[in-house]
Design a protein around this motif. Structure first.
Motif, mmCIF file in Angstrom:
data_model
loop_
_atom_site.group_PDB
_atom_site.id
_atom_site.type_symbol
_atom_site.label_atom_id
_atom_site.label_comp_id
_atom_site.label_asym_id
_atom_site.label_seq_id
_atom_site.Cartn_x
_atom_site.Cartn_y
_atom_site.Cartn_z
ATOM 1 N N ASP A 55 0.806 -1.223 0.000
ATOM 2 C CA ASP A 55 0.000 0.000 0.000
ATOM 3 C C ASP A 55 0.840 1.274 0.000
ATOM 4 O OD1 ASP A 55 -2.537 -1.239 0.041
ATOM 5 O OD2 ASP A 55 -2.335 -1.625 2.180
ATOM 6 N N GLU A 114 -14.249 -6.922 -6.598
ATOM 7 C CA GLU A 114 -14.973 -7.542 -5.486
ATOM 8 C C GLU A 114 -14.117 -7.561 -4.218
ATOM 9 O OE1 GLU A 114 -15.794 -11.692 -5.874
ATOM 10 O OE2 GLU A 114 -16.706 -11.729 -3.885
ATOM 11 N N MET A 116 -11.351 -5.635 -3.579
ATOM 12 C CA MET A 116 -10.600 -4.418 -3.262
ATOM 13 C C MET A 116 -11.400 -3.206 -3.757
ATOM 14 S SD MET A 116 -6.727 -3.407 -4.340
ATOM 15 C CE MET A 116 -5.936 -4.920 -3.885
ATOM 16 N N ILE A 166 -1.674 -12.887 4.006
ATOM 17 C CA ILE A 166 -1.939 -12.920 5.451
ATOM 18 C C ILE A 166 -0.958 -13.806 6.224
ATOM 19 C CG2 ILE A 166 -4.398 -12.367 5.188
ATOM 20 C CD1 ILE A 166 -5.033 -15.305 5.583
ATOM 21 N N SER A 172 -5.780 -0.704 1.065
ATOM 22 C CA SER A 172 -6.689 -1.830 0.852
ATOM 23 C C SER A 172 -6.061 -3.187 1.183
ATOM 24 C CB SER A 172 -7.184 -1.820 -0.578
ATOM 25 O OG SER A 172 -6.086 -1.782 -1.460
ATOM 26 N N ILE A 173 -4.784 -3.345 0.930
ATOM 27 C CA ILE A 173 -4.172 -4.650 1.213
ATOM 28 C C ILE A 173 -3.812 -4.757 2.686
ATOM 29 C CG2 ILE A 173 -2.222 -6.160 0.683
ATOM 30 C CD1 ILE A 173 -2.425 -5.148 -2.203
ATOM 31 N N THR A 174 -3.350 -3.668 3.260
ATOM 32 C CA THR A 174 -3.083 -3.666 4.697
ATOM 33 C C THR A 174 -4.374 -3.936 5.468
ATOM 34 O OG1 THR A 174 -1.327 -2.078 4.277
ATOM 35 C CG2 THR A 174 -2.012 -2.324 6.561
ATOM 36 N N GLN A 175 -5.482 -3.446 4.939
ATOM 37 C CA GLN A 175 -6.778 -3.713 5.592
ATOM 38 C C GLN A 175 -7.021 -5.217 5.740
ATOM 39 O OE1 GLN A 175 -9.624 -1.675 3.090
ATOM 40 N NE2 GLN A 175 -9.574 0.181 4.354
ATOM 41 N N ILE A 234 -4.760 -7.575 5.906
ATOM 42 C CA ILE A 234 -3.832 -8.116 6.907
ATOM 43 C C ILE A 234 -4.330 -7.775 8.316
ATOM 44 C CG2 ILE A 234 -1.452 -7.982 7.772
ATOM 45 C CD1 ILE A 234 -0.656 -7.294 4.805
ATOM 46 N N ASN A 268 -7.372 -9.844 9.230
ATOM 47 C CA ASN A 268 -7.007 -11.221 9.549
ATOM 48 C C ASN A 268 -6.373 -11.316 10.942
ATOM 49 O OD1 ASN A 268 -6.870 -13.979 8.322
ATOM 50 N ND2 ASN A 268 -4.743 -13.722 8.992
ATOM 51 N N TRP A 291 -15.585 -9.645 4.926
ATOM 52 C CA TRP A 291 -14.708 -10.206 3.899
ATOM 53 C C TRP A 291 -15.476 -10.402 2.597
ATOM 54 C CZ3 TRP A 291 -9.483 -11.886 4.546
ATOM 55 C CH2 TRP A 291 -8.969 -11.597 5.810
ATOM 56 N N PRO A 292 -14.870 -10.079 1.469
ATOM 57 C CA PRO A 292 -15.548 -10.304 0.191
ATOM 58 C C PRO A 292 -15.956 -11.772 0.041
ATOM 59 C CG PRO A 292 -13.559 -9.014 -0.121
ATOM 60 C CD PRO A 292 -13.547 -9.480 1.298
ATOM 61 N N LYS A 293 -17.041 -11.967 -0.661
ATOM 62 C CA LYS A 293 -17.602 -13.307 -0.820
ATOM 63 C C LYS A 293 -16.584 -14.334 -1.292
ATOM 64 C CE LYS A 293 -22.547 -13.064 -1.787
ATOM 65 N NZ LYS A 293 -23.555 -13.136 -2.841
ATOM 66 N N ILE A 294 -15.683 -13.863 -2.165
ATOM 67 C CA ILE A 294 -14.736 -14.779 -2.807
ATOM 68 C C ILE A 294 -13.886 -15.548 -1.786
ATOM 69 C CG2 ILE A 294 -12.920 -13.056 -3.125
ATOM 70 C CD1 ILE A 294 -12.381 -14.316 -5.844
ATOM 71 N N PHE A 295 -13.735 -14.996 -0.593
ATOM 72 C CA PHE A 295 -12.900 -15.648 0.406
ATOM 73 C C PHE A 295 -13.671 -16.652 1.272
ATOM 74 C CE2 PHE A 295 -10.636 -11.455 -0.138
ATOM 75 C CZ PHE A 295 -9.673 -11.978 -0.983
ATOM 76 N N ARG A 346 -15.789 -16.577 3.782
ATOM 77 C CA ARG A 346 -15.788 -16.498 5.250
ATOM 78 C C ARG A 346 -17.166 -16.215 5.853
ATOM 79 N NH1 ARG A 346 -9.910 -14.589 7.338
ATOM 80 N NH2 ARG A 346 -8.790 -16.001 5.978
#
Lengths: 579, 246
Positions: free
Chosen positions: A213, A329, A331, A400, B106-109, B111, B114, B143-147, B149
């Motif tokens: 980021d 979806e 991001m 993660i 967005s990616i740190t979010q 992490i 989780n 969490w987005p559906k794709i994962f 959860r």
């Protein structure tokens, strides 16, 4: 009463069904094959352990550059390829004198097919008249050293990279030409993605972003001042990155945009970075830039900047900036439409204007496709369209993992045949002129689902309607011929600098008509992987007369000119309209 | 036995005097708009009483105001290492990650989210409380559906709702578990169960605006509403005060 309504409804239904649908205000036909302009791009094939990951990270090099290399008045095309040994392509537009929109490949005769050697990857291309001789030269940017082809004027080019001093290695993915010091010569800014290590012969596996980021270990930019002696015929550049104040930027540059953002007569910069940290640099007018990211944009962003397009989309006399990011979806970044407030600050209006979501964005360009006086927006998207299997859940496991080192190429999972933000429909936003846009790509016939990368806009057949050339990674390119039936009036201006750089890059035209005002600046390659025409295009709608037209040349001189409507007009600095 | 209990009670009561004083001082600093001074005082109070929800709640509020998320993450890391059985310390450790999410990329979010889940799980493993089950269940829904959860979230939220149902006194805050469970059903494509859950919630908590808002919508409008509620860029309400303010 109720029955009466029903009867009326039934009676009206067949009539409604018979009514022809009104033609959409913007309409394109895809003619790449018919016009001889369809070209298949190939991303670089890597070998060894990290082949899969590096292939994925370098899939951005499908680009296009528009320029009139043969001086016949119509715009030609240079289209890149990226795999080892694959040639790039020079396509000559045959519209003048044949009257037909068709292209002929002349790459080999011109001698510009090279670049994809075993240790270099072609990633971008740019036309610029480096020696002001009236013949556009060609820069091929690479993951490697750049190639500068000098246009010899007889349909042939000569590689002068070494003599020109362009021998520094960089993983360059973006290049723009602009005259940052207003000395009458176009300079070069190269945007580098990876740090300067040769990806084909990796000295270390730690070559990927140190933060997903807010990465700070990218290639940054290099600024090259044009020091060509007038009339010498010997093009020379010297690096001035440090001196100009741009060396401290070390982001993962994906795109570069220039324009006079504060209306002071000097060209400013917007740098779009992947993994955050976009930058706005204002030109001090003394050969240096100051980082105004904090004061202008409110600080560093964390988004995946892909595109830096600079135009005045709302006709308020100030240039705005459009940056694509990733919205999918998994991001939800949203793009940024940095509206220039005219006081040194910008406000992101992408949500308010409806231009927030272009999925996994790449190039996005504004152009008045329906000639109504408001610039519309075409945006391409899509990273990798392959199998039904999705790479994202696989990637998540890596992301993660506690204390994972993102820089290590070996930590990234292989993508194999999986898709990643693939099969995405392109977006065309019609500018409604009220700080609002309407998405109409399907109606306009441009909602393809290829893995788009670059866009170039040009009026290839001089009919006053802007056409679109779209490049796609590992896929065929597309040529969208504008067949909109809006019937709006227009003017197009080809500017020629004399005291200023001959390409007139940085020149600004201000047009007043019908009670409104529009500005356009000539730019040298703004927008990801695509250089549009340097002709300035104005749609006038129903207005049949121009009240005034003023050209501000890069040197500062202002000229008032009178031009006919519905025609392409050439204007020479100091001489006005010329044949 | 009774004497032993009395002794233990006295011992416990002696320590609170100290950490309560630190907490009081911290609150005074907050009242004086001096969050920087309050933070170490809150930390001192929590070090002595790691499971105190009220202390953690006020601490995290100050952390949000000062954006000292990394300091708080570091603090709770040490606190839970020193007190690995403190279920609510683990819970608040998770909240600290959640509190940072809107200010992250967005990616740190991903992490951070989780990491929060990991700590919520530790808390649940130690103590199956309504608040921990509701919190983890609700977190899965972001969490987005794709994962994949959301079903895990439904399982937690069903357990949270069951616990709330069994309570004689239905605290107002429990309504959140009905709202979230309905959202979970909706997200796992069980719209009828979602509506039934929201309706049951509305019977138990008449006039709840969030339940009413969901039940007043349908189709795309409802989808947009729920996605808007589960937008990771918006700050999640992690204020625990409603637990004890009734």
């Amino acid at each position: 009463m109720r029955r009466l309504w029903l009867v009326l409804l039934l009676a009206a239904a067949p009539l409604a069904a018979q009514q022809p649908k009104p033609a959409p205000p913007i309409r394109f036909e895809e003619i790449s094959e018919k016009a001889g302009a369809r070209l298949l791009h190939h991303t670089r094939t890597f070998h060894g352990k990290s082949a899969d990951v590096l292939g994925m990270f370098t899939s951005g090099g499908a680009s296009v550059a528009v320029g009139d290399f043969d001086g016949d008045g119509d715009d030609d095309l240079f289209v890149t390829d990226s795999d080892a040994g694959k040639p790039c392509h020079l396509l000559r537009n045959e519209f003048r004198p044949t009257g037909k929109l068709a292209f002929t490949e002349v790459t080999k005769e011109a001698g510009v097919e090279g670049g994809n050697d075993p240790k270099s990857i072609v990633a971008d291309a740019l036309w610029l008249d480096a020696d002001n001789d009236g013949r556009p030269d060609l820069l091929v940017a690479r993951f490697g050293t750049p190639i500068l082809y000098h246009n010899l004027g007889n349909g042939k080019f000569k590689d002068v990279s070494k003599e020109a001093g362009l021998t520094k290695f960089g993983n360059t993915i973006a290049a723009i030409a602009f005259d940052y010091d207003n000395d009458g010569r176009v300079d070069l800014l190269l945007g580098n993605y990876f740090p300067p290590v040769n990806l084909i012969d990796l000295p270390t596996p730690h070559v990927l972003p140190n933060n997903l980021d807010q990465a700070t270990n990218g290639g940054g930019v290099t600024l090259w001042r044009n020091v060509t002696e007038p009339g010498s015929g010997k093009i020379r550049f010297v690096e001035v990155t440090e001196k100009a104040g741009l060396a401290r930027h070390t982001g993962w540059t994906l795109d570069l945009g220039h324009g006079d953002l504060n209306n002071d007569g000097w060209q400013d910069l917007y740098i779009a970075d992947d993994y955050g940290t976009d930058r706005l640099f204002l030109n001090n007018g003394d050969g240096t830039f100051r980082d105004a990211t904090q004061s202008s944009l409110g600080g560093l962003d964390t988004k995946k900047g892909m595109n830096a397009e600079i135009v005045d989309y709302d006709n308020d006399g100030w240039l705005d900036v459009y940056v694509t990011n990733i919205t999918d979806e998994y991001m939800k970044e949203c793009n940024m439409l940095w509206h220039n407030n005219g006081d040194g600050t910008f406000t992101d209006l992408s949500k308010e204007t409806g231009t927030c979501n272009t999925l996994w964005g790449w190039a996005a360009k504004f152009g008045d496709f329906d000639d109504d006086g408001w610039q519309d927006l075409f945006a391409v998207d899509g990273l990798r369209s392959a199998s039904k299997e999705n790479y994202i859940p696989v990637l998540l496991e890596m992301i993660i993992t506690p204390n994972i080192d993102f820089t290590d190429v070996n930590n990234w999972p292989a993508i194999g045949k999986m898709s990643w933000s693939g099969y995405q429909r392109k977006k065309l936003f019609r500018n409604l002129g009220t700080q609002a846009f309407k998405e109409m790509a399907a109606e306009a016939g441009v909602d393809n689902d290829l893995d788009g990368r670059g866009i170039a806009l040009a009026d290839f057949d001089d009919d006053g309607r802007l056409d679109i050339y779209q490049t796609n990674a590992n896929q065929n390119s597309l040529l969208y011929h504008n067949v909109s039936a809006s019937g709006g009036h227009w003017i197009e201006l080809k500017l020629i600098g004399t005291k200023s750089n001959r390409d007139a890059i940085g020149a600004r035209a201000t047009l007043k008509a019908g009670g409104g005002q529009m500005i356009r600046e000539v730019n040298g390659g703004n927008g990801y992987a695509g250089q549009s025409t340097t002709r300035l295009h104005f749609g006038l709608g129903k207005t049949t007369a121009v009240d005034s037209l003023e050209i501000r040349w890069p040197g500062g001189k202002i000229e008032k000119v009178t031009v006919p409507i519905d025609k392409v007009t050439t204007i020479k600095e100091g001489a006005g309209v010329v044949p | 036995m009774k004497r032993l209990r009395t002794l233990l009670l006295l011992a416990v009561c002696a320590a609170p005097a100290l950490h309560a004083a630190a907490f009081d001082d911290a609150m005074k600093a907050v009242s004086a708009h001096n969050d920087a001074a309050a933070l170490p005082l809150f930390e001192s109070a929590l070090t002595a009483d790691p499971d105190n929800l009220q202390y953690s709640n006020e601490y995290r509020k100050a952390v949000i105001r000062t954006k000292e998320y990394d300091r708080a993450i570091d603090f709770y890391g040490k606190l839970t290492a020193a007190h690995p059985q403190a279920a609510f310390a683990w819970l608040n450790y998770g909240y600290t990650y959640v509190d940072k999410i809107p200010d992250a990329g967005s990616i740190t979010q991903v992490i951070l989210a989780n990491n929060a889940l990991t700590n919520f799980t530790k808390s649940i493993d130690l103590k199956k409380s309504w608040i921990a089950l509701y919190t983890r269940g609700n977190s899965y829904l972001y969490w987005p559906k794709i994962f994949g959860r959301a079903p895990l979230g439904v399982a937690d939220l069903e357990a949270a709702v069951a616990m709330a149902r069994a309570e004689a006194k239905k605290k107002k805050v429990y309504v959140r578990s009905w709202i979230a469970l309905g959202d979970g059903y909706w997200k796992t494509e069980q719209p009828e169960k979602a509506k039934a859950t929201w309706r049951e919630g509305l019977q138990l908590f008449p006039g709840d605006p969030q339940l009413q808002a969901r039940l007043a919508r349908d189709g795309e409008e409802l989808e947009k509403y729920i996605y808007d509620q589960l937008d990771p860029n918006k700050r999640v309400d992690t204020n625990l005060a409603p637990l004890w303010e009734e």
